[in-house]
Motif scaffolding. Structure first.
Motif, PDB file in Angstrom:
ATOM      1  N   GLU A  67       0.837  -1.192   0.000  1.00 25.82           N
ATOM      2  CA  GLU A  67       0.000   0.000   0.000  1.00 25.82           C
ATOM      3  C   GLU A  67       0.873   1.243   0.000  1.00 25.82           C
ATOM      4  O   GLU A  67       2.025   1.215   0.456  1.00 25.82           O
ATOM      5  CB  GLU A  67      -0.910   0.020   1.241  1.00 25.82           C
ATOM      6  CG  GLU A  67      -1.933  -1.095   1.264  1.00 25.82           C
ATOM      7  CD  GLU A  67      -2.785  -1.076   2.520  1.00 25.82           C
ATOM      8  OE1 GLU A  67      -2.310  -0.562   3.556  1.00 25.82           O
ATOM      9  OE2 GLU A  67      -3.924  -1.564   2.464  1.00 25.82           O
ATOM     10  N   GLU A  68       0.319   2.331  -0.525  1.00 19.92           N
ATOM     11  CA  GLU A  68       0.979   3.637  -0.483  1.00 19.92           C
ATOM     12  C   GLU A  68       0.233   4.485   0.553  1.00 19.92           C
ATOM     13  O   GLU A  68      -0.804   5.072   0.275  1.00 19.92           O
ATOM     14  CB  GLU A  68       0.943   4.308  -1.860  1.00 19.92           C
ATOM     15  CG  GLU A  68       1.592   5.680  -1.890  1.00 19.92           C
ATOM     16  CD  GLU A  68       2.973   5.684  -1.260  1.00 19.92           C
ATOM     17  OE1 GLU A  68       3.087   6.230  -0.143  1.00 19.92           O
ATOM     18  OE2 GLU A  68       3.917   5.152  -1.873  1.00 19.92           O
ATOM     19  N   LYS A  69       0.786   4.492   1.765  1.00 18.38           N
ATOM     20  CA  LYS A  69       0.080   5.126   2.878  1.00 18.38           C
ATOM     21  C   LYS A  69       0.188   6.647   2.885  1.00 18.38           C
ATOM     22  O   LYS A  69      -0.473   7.303   3.705  1.00 18.38           O
ATOM     23  CB  LYS A  69       0.586   4.560   4.208  1.00 18.38           C
ATOM     24  CG  LYS A  69       0.213   3.106   4.438  1.00 18.38           C
ATOM     25  CD  LYS A  69       0.621   2.651   5.834  1.00 18.38           C
ATOM     26  CE  LYS A  69       0.228   1.206   6.089  1.00 18.38           C
ATOM     27  NZ  LYS A  69       0.595   0.758   7.450  1.00 18.38           N
ATOM     28  N   HIS A  70       1.018   7.202   2.004  1.00 16.83           N
ATOM     29  CA  HIS A  70       1.092   8.660   1.924  1.00 16.83           C
ATOM     30  C   HIS A  70      -0.089   9.256   1.171  1.00 16.83           C
ATOM     31  O   HIS A  70      -0.282  10.480   1.198  1.00 16.83           O
ATOM     32  CB  HIS A  70       2.392   9.085   1.227  1.00 16.83           C
ATOM     33  CG  HIS A  70       3.627   8.687   1.967  1.00 16.83           C
ATOM     34  ND1 HIS A  70       4.333   7.555   1.652  1.00 16.83           N
ATOM     35  CD2 HIS A  70       4.262   9.266   3.017  1.00 16.83           C
ATOM     36  CE1 HIS A  70       5.380   7.455   2.465  1.00 16.83           C
ATOM     37  NE2 HIS A  70       5.357   8.470   3.312  1.00 16.83           N
ATOM     38  N   LEU A  71      -0.854   8.413   0.472  1.00 18.07           N
ATOM     39  CA  LEU A  71      -1.960   8.912  -0.333  1.00 18.07           C
ATOM     40  C   LEU A  71      -3.204   8.068  -0.059  1.00 18.07           C
ATOM     41  O   LEU A  71      -3.158   6.840  -0.176  1.00 18.07           O
ATOM     42  CB  LEU A  71      -1.607   8.867  -1.822  1.00 18.07           C
ATOM     43  CG  LEU A  71      -2.609   9.560  -2.754  1.00 18.07           C
ATOM     44  CD1 LEU A  71      -1.884  10.294  -3.875  1.00 18.07           C
ATOM     45  CD2 LEU A  71      -3.589   8.545  -3.356  1.00 18.07           C
ATOM     46  N   LEU A  72      -4.279   8.738   0.320  1.00 20.45           N
ATOM     47  CA  LEU A  72      -5.535   8.066   0.613  1.00 20.45           C
ATOM     48  C   LEU A  72      -6.543   8.341  -0.480  1.00 20.45           C
ATOM     49  O   LEU A  72      -6.603   9.449  -1.023  1.00 20.45           O
ATOM     50  CB  LEU A  72      -6.109   8.549   1.945  1.00 20.45           C
ATOM     51  CG  LEU A  72      -5.193   8.545   3.171  1.00 20.45           C
ATOM     52  CD1 LEU A  72      -5.971   9.013   4.404  1.00 20.45           C
ATOM     53  CD2 LEU A  72      -4.585   7.167   3.405  1.00 20.45           C
TER      54      LEU A  72
END
Length: 544
Positions: free
Chosen positions: A177-182
């Motif tokens: 997952e890319e947790k910097h972008l929701l």
């Protein structure tokens, strides 16, 4: 550089700062494109990750992998083939791989290799800075406008004769997952993040330049995961109005479960397929990981698990046969050796191993191979030029090959040993790599090999396996948790004692690694275990 304010579409939240250069990647239009793909496909991705968990439980209960009876009609049919090779992918005899930092991108494109796999996955520590700067570098590379000036004043540009490698991008695997972008409050799929931003900004330009948006697809465990990629490709092409089939994807067969579904994986991607690759290091990791509770699958020291051992040899032969039957490339694996500049004799030995490895691959029928260092391009080219004067070997059908499930699952390693030297090597590689990854470096020279996440995964998985089963070393020592933790601390102290200690995050690396080697806790991936420690977001956001 000061952070800038982004204009974002409804439902998208960017949690980390962005500078002016990176803001040209995270445009409102690009974010809308990304969010559209994530909303459409993340539910399927999550369902497939749950399917992985269930399949692991079945293996733990004794249900071993086999060829799928429900897809036998696909495997048995001679009436279908994948798309013919795309522009820039007809001749792939040597592919160089590496992370997406600017200097590496220029050197790789200039290396003389046929293609360059720019890696957002195992050789990239997925910090926010690395991921966004990597996208800037990809855009500039596709536009042939990339340059770099080092601190010493040296200026790097693309070669003027136009003979640069065809660019192939490897996004992160479905598990990340890319947790910097929701998107609508949930972390974005890292695969979709990497793919969408590259594709949106570069698809039209790459086609105009005579090649296309090409990808390497990692870590898949079933043809259903390939089907998901194919669905993403179709929607992405439709959204920006380029013909379906413009994208091409080469799948890394680097999990034991995918080895039983090679035909099906090509079939799912057939309009977009550009072949399969022997991802050898991750494949060994997967073999240990999937069968870690089974004492029959204990493997010896990593150095003893060569391409000649039965389960590795069988998977290579099956991959070549499968690819050529379907008209796509069968790519060989990574030569991890790097030049040893201060020891001519050791360097000669290492280069001889590279030559032997590449000669084995080309004689087996591979259409190309991987190297991790520009200096190895010439060696690999010489061998493939000698044995493969034509662009590929798609005509080598390997109809003599008959591989059974038992062949793919044969763990026998003749003469293999587990020794204290092997244990210490695993501890050292795991510690050094994890420490570097935590500092933002995902591709690390260790003991004269270029190591990435896959080899760190082998290291900790072997240690876990040996501890879980209480295996004995060749010297007669029982491999118990206390023994491994003692050796771990000894290796940590060796690193700390090195002159000019360059391991500032070694204590954190030790903390993470210690949890993974006692035969108890076992994370699916080191990278997901350590990911929260490299986030550029508030701690509360990292728990989303």
């Amino acid at each position: 550089m000061s952070p800038v304010q982004l204009k974002v579409p409804k439902g998208v939240t960017v949690l980390a700062p962005v500078d002016a250069s990176q803001a040209t990647i995270l445009t409102e239009e690009a974010l809308q494109f990304l969010a559209t793909l994530h909303r459409a496909f993340n539910p399927t991705r999550l369902a497939l990750m749950e399917r992985r968990r269930v399949r692991q439980q079945e293996i733990d209960a004794g249900k071993m992998p086999d060829f799928l009876p429900e897809t036998a009609h696909i495997r048995n049919s001679d009436t279908w083939k994948a798309a013919p090779p795309a522009p820039g992918l007809v001749d792939r005899r040597v592919e160089i791989t590496g992370p997406v930092d600017r200097k590496m991108v220029i050197n790789a494109l200039n290396s003389g290799a046929a293609t360059f796999m720019a890696d957002f996955e195992d050789s990239n520590s997925p910090t926010w800075e690395n991921n966004l700067s990597g996208q800037v570098n990809m855009r500039d590379a596709v536009a042939r406008a990339i340059e770099y000036r080092a601190d010493n004043g040296k200026h790097y540009t693309l070669r003027q004769d136009g003979k640069v490698a065809t660019l192939i991008v490897r996004p992160r695997g479905w598990h990340m997952e890319e947790k910097h972008l929701l998107v609508d409050g949930e972390p974005c799929s890292a695969s979709i993040f990497d793919f969408a931003l590259y594709f949106f900004h570069n698809a039209h330009t790459s086609v105009a330049n005579g090649f296309g948006p090409y990808f390497y697809l990692p870590k898949m465990e079933s043809h259903l995961e390939a089907r998901l990629w194919n669905d993403v490709f179709n929607m992405a092409q439709d959204l920006i109005q380029i013909p379906r089939g413009t994208i091409r994807g080469t799948v890394l067969i680097e999990t034991i479960l995918a080895a039983f579904e090679m035909d099906e994986i090509i079939y799912e991607l057939r309009d977009h397929s550009s072949g399969l690759n022997c991802g050898r290091w991750d494949y060994i990791f997967s073999f240990i990981k999937k069968f870690r509770f089974n004492p029959q699958f204990i493997l010896p020291n990593r150095a003893d698990v060569t391409m000649e051992v039965p389960f590795m040899d069988a998977y290579v032969r099956l991959l070549i046969k499968t690819c050529h039957r379907r008209g796509v490339h069968a790519m060989g694996g990574m030569a991890a050796q790097i030049p040893i500049r201060d020891d001519p004799q050791a360097n000669a030995t290492a280069m001889a191993k590279v030559r032997a490895d590449k000669e084995r691959e080309v004689r087996a029928g591979h259409d190309g191979t991987w190297v991790a260092h520009p200096a190895l391009v010439k060696i690999a080219l010489e061998i493939f030029d000698q044995h493969m004067p034509q662009p590929n070997q798609l005509y080598v059908r390997r109809e003599d090959v008959q591989v059974t499930a038992a062949d793919l699952l044969n763990p026998r390693v003749a003469g293999g040993k587990v020794t204290e030297v092997g244990i210490r090597t695993n501890l050292s590689v795991g510690l050094i790599y994890t420490e570097a990854w935590l500092r933002g470096s995902g591709c690390v020279p260790i003991h004269n090999l270029m190591e990435d996440a896959a080899t760190a995964e082998i290291s900790r998985s072997q240690l876990w396996q040996w501890a879980y089963h209480g295996h004995r070393t060749d010297e007669g020592v029982t491999i118990a948790p206390a023994y491994l933790l003692r050796l771990l601390d000894e290796e940590v102290n060796k690193l700390k004692a090195q002159p000019g200690n360059s391991f500032p995050r070694i204590d954190l690396a030790r903390k993470y690694f210690a949890t993974q080697i006692t035969g108890k806790e076992y994370a699916d991936f080191l990278t997901t275990l350590c990911y929260d420690s490299i986030l550029s977001v508030p701690h509360s956001a990292s728990r989303l």
